[in-house]
Scaffold this motif. Structure first.
Motif, mmCIF file in Angstrom:
data_model
loop_
_atom_site.group_PDB
_atom_site.id
_atom_site.type_symbol
_atom_site.label_atom_id
_atom_site.label_comp_id
_atom_site.label_asym_id
_atom_site.label_seq_id
_atom_site.Cartn_x
_atom_site.Cartn_y
_atom_site.Cartn_z
ATOM 1 N N PRO B 148 46.095 53.550 40.685
ATOM 2 C CA PRO B 148 45.230 55.078 40.613
ATOM 3 C C PRO B 148 43.917 54.781 41.457
ATOM 4 N N ARG B 149 43.309 55.689 41.771
ATOM 5 C CA ARG B 149 41.977 55.737 42.388
ATOM 6 C C ARG B 149 40.855 55.566 41.394
ATOM 7 N N VAL B 150 41.201 55.756 40.227
ATOM 8 C CA VAL B 150 40.288 55.808 38.880
ATOM 9 C C VAL B 150 40.766 55.059 37.869
ATOM 10 N N VAL B 151 40.032 54.077 37.517
ATOM 11 C CA VAL B 151 40.360 53.176 36.434
ATOM 12 C C VAL B 151 39.488 53.335 35.311
ATOM 13 N N LEU B 152 39.991 53.757 34.125
ATOM 14 C CA LEU B 152 39.224 53.624 32.700
ATOM 15 C C LEU B 152 39.407 52.681 31.629
ATOM 16 N N LEU B 153 38.516 51.956 31.525
ATOM 17 C CA LEU B 153 39.075 50.927 30.469
ATOM 18 C C LEU B 153 38.275 50.536 29.398
ATOM 19 N N ASP B 154 38.778 50.992 28.378
ATOM 20 C CA ASP B 154 38.003 50.911 26.841
ATOM 21 C C ASP B 154 38.165 49.465 26.226
ATOM 22 N N GLU B 155 37.008 48.919 26.256
ATOM 23 C CA GLU B 155 36.809 47.515 25.712
ATOM 24 C C GLU B 155 37.993 46.619 26.212
ATOM 25 N N PRO B 156 38.060 46.580 27.601
ATOM 26 C CA PRO B 156 39.226 45.583 28.053
ATOM 27 C C PRO B 156 39.180 44.272 27.710
ATOM 28 N N SER B 157 38.100 43.587 27.510
ATOM 29 C CA SER B 157 37.917 42.067 26.940
ATOM 30 C C SER B 157 38.102 41.749 25.679
ATOM 31 N N ASN B 158 38.145 42.785 24.869
ATOM 32 C CA ASN B 158 38.552 42.523 23.449
ATOM 33 C C ASN B 158 39.552 41.426 23.384
ATOM 34 N N GLY B 159 39.590 40.426 22.689
ATOM 35 C CA GLY B 159 40.664 39.580 22.302
ATOM 36 C C GLY B 159 41.027 38.336 23.328
ATOM 37 N N LEU B 160 40.510 38.582 24.701
ATOM 38 C CA LEU B 160 40.840 38.117 25.826
ATOM 39 C C LEU B 160 40.205 36.459 25.512
ATOM 40 N N ASP B 161 40.927 35.552 26.074
ATOM 41 C CA ASP B 161 40.426 33.993 26.241
ATOM 42 C C ASP B 161 39.661 33.873 27.164
ATOM 43 N N PRO B 162 38.889 33.031 27.512
ATOM 44 C CA PRO B 162 38.115 32.682 28.437
ATOM 45 C C PRO B 162 38.640 32.931 29.962
ATOM 46 N N GLU B 163 39.834 32.394 30.009
ATOM 47 C CA GLU B 163 40.600 32.647 31.308
ATOM 48 C C GLU B 163 40.684 34.213 31.536
ATOM 49 N N GLY B 164 41.190 34.847 30.416
ATOM 50 C CA GLY B 164 41.240 36.321 30.485
ATOM 51 C C GLY B 164 40.137 36.885 30.948
ATOM 52 N N ILE B 165 38.792 36.582 30.405
ATOM 53 C CA ILE B 165 37.566 37.111 30.694
ATOM 54 C C ILE B 165 37.162 36.957 32.218
ATOM 55 N N VAL B 166 37.668 35.744 32.676
ATOM 56 C CA VAL B 166 37.518 35.554 34.155
ATOM 57 C C VAL B 166 38.425 36.549 34.892
ATOM 58 N N TRP B 167 39.579 36.803 34.385
ATOM 59 C CA TRP B 167 40.513 37.414 35.177
ATOM 60 C C TRP B 167 39.979 38.900 35.242
ATOM 61 N N ILE B 168 39.540 39.370 33.922
ATOM 62 C CA ILE B 168 39.324 40.800 34.062
ATOM 63 C C ILE B 168 37.982 41.081 34.871
ATOM 64 N N ARG B 169 37.113 40.108 34.911
ATOM 65 C CA ARG B 169 35.944 40.395 35.651
ATOM 66 C C ARG B 169 36.216 40.288 37.247
ATOM 67 N N GLU B 170 37.225 39.292 37.617
ATOM 68 C CA GLU B 170 37.843 39.377 39.234
ATOM 69 C C GLU B 170 38.488 40.808 39.364
ATOM 70 N N LEU B 171 39.248 41.200 38.503
ATOM 71 C CA LEU B 171 40.075 42.343 38.791
ATOM 72 C C LEU B 171 39.196 43.476 39.031
ATOM 73 N N LEU B 172 38.274 43.602 38.072
ATOM 74 C CA LEU B 172 37.189 45.006 38.048
ATOM 75 C C LEU B 172 36.357 44.687 39.526
ATOM 76 N N ARG B 173 36.014 43.656 39.573
ATOM 77 C CA ARG B 173 35.133 43.646 41.020
ATOM 78 C C ARG B 173 36.051 43.960 42.131
ATOM 79 N N ARG B 174 37.356 43.419 42.050
ATOM 80 C CA ARG B 174 38.170 43.629 43.265
ATOM 81 C C ARG B 174 38.639 45.213 43.501
#
Lengths: 241, 314
Positions: B148-174
Motif C-alpha cells: 500500500p501507499r499509505v501505512v497506518l500502524l497502531d503501537e507497532p513496537s508493543n511486545g517487540l524484542d530489541p531486534e524487533g524494535i530495530v527491525w520496525i525502525r528500519e522498516l518505517l524509514r524504508r
C-alpha cells in the motif's frame, strides 16, 4: 470491487479454521447418528411418520448447523477481526452477503449429505418402520433437509451479527430448539406452526396436518432467516466496527 | 501522492468526545509519529481514517477519498490496528491468505511479506502459539500485504524484542524513503524519536502539535548546559550576574558539576572564558523528545485545570 474475491476469502475463512471446517461434518455425523439411535429404539412412538423416522436426527443435527452459523460470524467479533475484514472489504453489505453465502452454501451441502446419510441409516437399521419412505418422499426429504439446515445456519448467522455474540445467539437458539419448540410444538394448528424450526420441519414428514405444506413451511423458515440476516446486515452496516 | 487528510474530525461516544475537531494532514515520504497519552484518541482517529468507525462530524480521507469508497483498499492503505485480529486457531499463512483472497493477491506475495516480517519459518504454526511480538510482526505483514501507499500502524513496537524494535525502525524509514505515507502511533517517546520525522500530538482528542520532530523538541525542551569547574562559587556568581540559574550537582572527581538552565554552550563558554573562570568540561545536555512531550502535556494539564468547563467534563 467484485463479489467473487470477497466470497473466496469467506470460503477460505471457513476452510482454514478447524472449528469451522468441522461444522458441516458435524451436521452430517450428528444427524445420521441420531437417526440411527432413534431407529434402534423399538419403543419409539408407533404413530411415527415414516419419512421423519428416517430423518429424526435433523432435530439434533440442526444444533450443529446453528452452531456453525453462529461461530462463522462470531469469529469476527473477537480481537478486532471484523476491523481487519472490513478494511479489506469496506463495502459492508457486500462483505456480509459473501459471509452469508459461504455459510449458507456450506450448510446446504452438509444438509444434503446429512439427509442422504440419515435416509441410508434409516433404511439400514433393522428396527426402522415397515415400508419406510418411498423414493419421491426420500428425495423431497433430502432436499428439504439441505435447505432446512442452510436456513437454520443463516438464521443463526444473522442473529449473531445482530447480537455481536455467538454465545448469546446459541444460548437463545439451543434451548429454543431443544425445549421450547418441543413443548409448545406438540400442538399443531396454532401460531407455533410458524416457528422457524416447526415450519421448516414439515418437509421432513410424509404427511402434514398443519396449515403449512412442505415447501410453504420452508418458505416460512426462509422468511425467518431472511429477517435475521437483514437485521444482522443492518447492524453490521450501521455500527462502528 | 497520497496523503491522509483529517478535517474537523469529531467522534462522540455517549456524551464523551474521544476526538474533538481534529484537523491535520499526514504527508508522503516521511514517518509521522502519532503521540498522546492513553485515551487521547489515537486509535479512534485511526479507525475513523480507515472508515471503520463513523465520525460524528468532519471527514477523514486518503488521497482525497474516504477509505470506504476505495476500490482495492489493501493496495491503497495497510493498517495494523489490533494484534488480536488473527484467529488463534488459524496458521499465520492462512490468516494472510484469507486477507489476500479479497484482492486476488497471489500466495507468492503472502510468502514475501511473511519472509519480510521474519515469520517464514513459523508461518505454518497456529497463531495461538505466537508471542505478542510475533503477533505484531504478523499484523505488520498483513498491513504490507497489498504493497500500500499509505501505512497506518497502531503501537507497532508493543511486545517487540530489541531486534524487533530495530527491525520496525528500519522498516518505517524504508517505507518513508520509498515515498509512502506512514503514520505510527506510540506512547514511547524515545522509540518515536528514533524513526519519526514529523509529529502529530493529541491530548484529550484535540490536536496539541503538528510539527517536525526537530522543531518540536527545540521549541519545547528547555536547553541546558552542564559545566564542570574547580571554581564553583565564581562561576555561580558570574552566571547569576548574567541572569542564568545554575544548580550544583553532587560532584565526584575534581571540581564541582553545575547544570545551567535555559542556556546554550556557546554563551556559557564565552562568558566563562571572558571572566577567566576555569572550565574543565562544558557540554550541551541532549534535549529529548520525552522532555519536550512532557512539557507540552504538562502545559495542557495546567490549561485543563484552569479552564472550569473542561474540568467539569473530566
Amino acid at each position: 470491487m467484485p463479489f467473487a474475491p470477497a466470497l473466496h476469502s469467506e470460503w477460505l475463512k471457513i476452510r482454514t479454521l478447524p472449528s469451522l471446517a468441522a461444522g458441516p461434518a458435524a451436521v452430517v455425523l450428528v444427524t445420521a447418528a441420531f437417526t440411527a439411535l432413534a431407529g434402534l429404539d423399538e419403543s419409539a412412538g408407533a404413530d411415527s411418520d415414516p419419512l421423519f423416522a428416517s430423518l429424526f436426527g435433523v432435530v439434533l443435527g440442526q444444533i450443529a448447523a446453528v452452531t456453525f452459523g453462529a461461530q462463522a460470524v462470531s469469529a469476527e467479533f473477537r480481537g478486532g477481526a471484523l476491523r481487519l475484514s472490513l478494511s479489506a472489504v469496506p463495502h459492508r453489505g457486500r462483505w456480509f452477503a459473501a459471509k452469508a453465502l459461504a455459510v449458507g452454501a456450506s450448510a446446504l451441502a452438509a444438509g444434503l449429505l446429512a439427509g442422504c446419510a440419515s435416509l441410508a441409516v434409516g433404511w439400514a437399521v433393522p428396527g426402522s418402520r415397515a415400508g419406510g419412505p418411498n423414493w419421491g418422499e426420500g428425495l423431497r426429504g433430502v432436499v428439504g433437509c439441505g435447505v432446512y439446515m442452510a436456513l437454520m445456519a443463516l438464521f443463526a448467522a444473522g442473529l449473531t451479527a445482530l447480537l455481536r455474540s455467538g454465545v448469546m445467539t446459541l444460548s437463545i437458539l439451543v434451548p429454543f430448539l431443544l425445549v421450547v419448540s418441543f413443548v409448545i410444538g406438540g400442538v399443531s394448528g396454532t401460531a407455533a406452526d410458524y416457528l422457524p424450526d416447526k415450519a421448516g420441519q414439515v418437509v421432513l414428514h410424509s404427511t402434514s396436518d398443519g396449515a403449512l405444506g412442505p415447501w410453504t413451511g420452508l418458505a416460512v423458515t426462509a422468511v425467518w432467516a431472511a429477517a435475521a440476516l437483514a437485521a444482522g446486515a443492518w447492524s453490521v452496516r450501521r455500527r462502528d466496527a | 501522492m497520497t496523503s491522509i487528510d483529517v478535517r474537523d474530525l469529531t467522534k462522540e461516544y455517549g456524551g464523551r468526545r474521544a476526538v474533538d475537531r481534529l484537523t491535520f494532514s499526514v504527508r508522503p515520504g516521511r514517518v509521522t509519529g502519532f503521540l498522546g497519552p492513553n485515551g487521547a484518541g489515537k486509535s479512534t482517529t485511526m479507525r475513523l481514517v480507515l472508515g471503520l468507525d463513523r465520525p460524528t462530524s468532519g471527514t477523514a480521507t486518503i488521497g482525497g477519498r474516504p477509505c470506504a469508497a476505495l476500490d482495492e483498499p489493501l493496495r491503497e492503505v495497510g493498517a495494523l490496528l489490533d494484534t488480536g485480529a488473527a484467529h488463534g486457531s488459524r496458521t499465520a499463512r492462512d490468516h494472510l491468505r484469507v486477507l489476500a483472497a479479497t484482492h486476488r493477491i497471489p500466495g507468492r506475495r503472502v510468502d514475501e511479506v511473511l519472509e519480510e516480517a521474519g515469520l517464514a519459518a513459523v508461518s505454518r504454526n497456529r497463531v495461538r502459539t505466537y508471542s505478542l511480538g510475533m503477533r505484531q510482526r504478523l499484523g505488520i505483514a498483513a498491513a504490507l500485504l497489498g504493497d500500500p501507499r499509505v501505512v497506518l500502524l497502531d503501537e507497532p513496537s508493543n511486545g517487540l524484542d530489541p531486534e524487533g524494535i530495530v527491525w520496525i525502525r528500519e522498516l518505517l524509514r524504508r517505507l518513508a524513503r520509498e515515498g509512502r505515507t506512514v503514520l505510527v502511533s506510540s506512547h514511547l517517546m524515545n522509540e518515536t524519536a528514533s524513526f519519526a520525522d514529523h509529529l502529530v500530538v493529541l491530548g484529550r482528542g484535540r490536536l496539541l502539535a503538528d510539527t517536525p520532530v526537530r522543531e518540536f523538541v527545540h521549541a519545547r525542551a528547555e536547553p541546558r548546559v552542564r559545566v564542570r569547574t574547580p571554581d564553583g562559587a565564581a562561576l555561580r556568581d558570574l552566571l547569576a550576574r548574567h541572569g542564568y540559574e545554575s544548580v550544583a550537582e553532587e560532584g565526584e572527581g575534581a571540581g564541582d558539576r553545575w547544570t545551567v538552565r535555559h542556556a546554550r554552550v556557546d554563551d556559557i563558554g564565552r562568558l566563562a572564558s571572558g571572566a577567566g573562570v576555569t572550565v574543565l568540561e562544558l557540554a550541551a545536555e541532549e534535549r529529548t523528545l520525552e522532555q519536550a512531550y512532557l512539557d507540552l502535556t504538562a502545559a495542557e494539564a495546567e490549561f485543563t485545570a484552569m479552564s472550569p468547563s473542561r474540568a467539569q467534563e473530566a
